[in-house]
Design a protein around this motif. Sequence first.
Motif, short mmCIF file in Angstrom:
data_model
loop_
_atom_site.label_atom_id
_atom_site.label_comp_id
_atom_site.label_asym_id
_atom_site.label_seq_id
_atom_site.Cartn_x
_atom_site.Cartn_y
_atom_site.Cartn_z
N UNK A 183 0.98 -1.41 0.14
CA UNK A 183 0.02 -0.06 -0.25
C UNK A 183 0.85 1.07 0.13
N UNK A 184 0.67 2.17 -0.83
CA UNK A 184 1.15 3.09 -0.79
C UNK A 184 0.70 4.75 -0.23
N UNK A 185 -0.74 4.69 -0.19
CA UNK A 185 -1.54 5.53 0.25
C UNK A 185 -1.66 5.67 1.52
N UNK A 186 -1.55 4.89 2.36
CA UNK A 186 -1.62 4.86 3.77
C UNK A 186 -0.52 5.30 4.60
N UNK A 187 -0.77 6.13 5.61
CA UNK A 187 0.21 6.82 6.52
C UNK A 187 1.03 5.79 7.12
N UNK A 188 0.54 4.65 7.64
CA UNK A 188 1.19 3.73 8.24
C UNK A 188 2.04 2.65 7.47
N UNK A 189 2.05 2.87 6.13
CA UNK A 189 2.93 2.18 5.33
C UNK A 189 4.68 2.34 5.28
N UNK A 190 4.70 3.66 5.83
CA UNK A 190 6.12 3.99 6.00
C UNK A 190 7.01 4.35 4.53
N UNK A 191 5.97 4.43 3.48
CA UNK A 191 6.44 4.93 2.20
C UNK A 191 6.86 6.25 2.23
#
Length: 86
Positions: free
Chosen positions: A29-37
């Motif tokens: 997932x690229x859009x979620x804040x929790x992804x760390x991206x």
Amino acid sequence: GLRDAPRNQLLKDALGLGDRCKVILYMGELGAEWSGVQRLLDGAADLPEGWVVVLHHRYGNAHARKLLPELLACENRRVFFSPYPS
């Protein structure tokens, strides 16, 4: 089960990267804040020479378009989108 498969350069060839280039592959997932991206993107410009980040979104690159302006604004382009969205 697992099997021995010959190494290939499919991803590097598709992105025009050299054989010796090291790839940090982010899948998910690229859009979620929790992804760390975002943290990964912030540090991408500081990667050593010969290293790049490849983003592979789980739902295809259409969901990653909101990152495009930020990536294009970077002086040191070391982030690529996977040419093989799922």
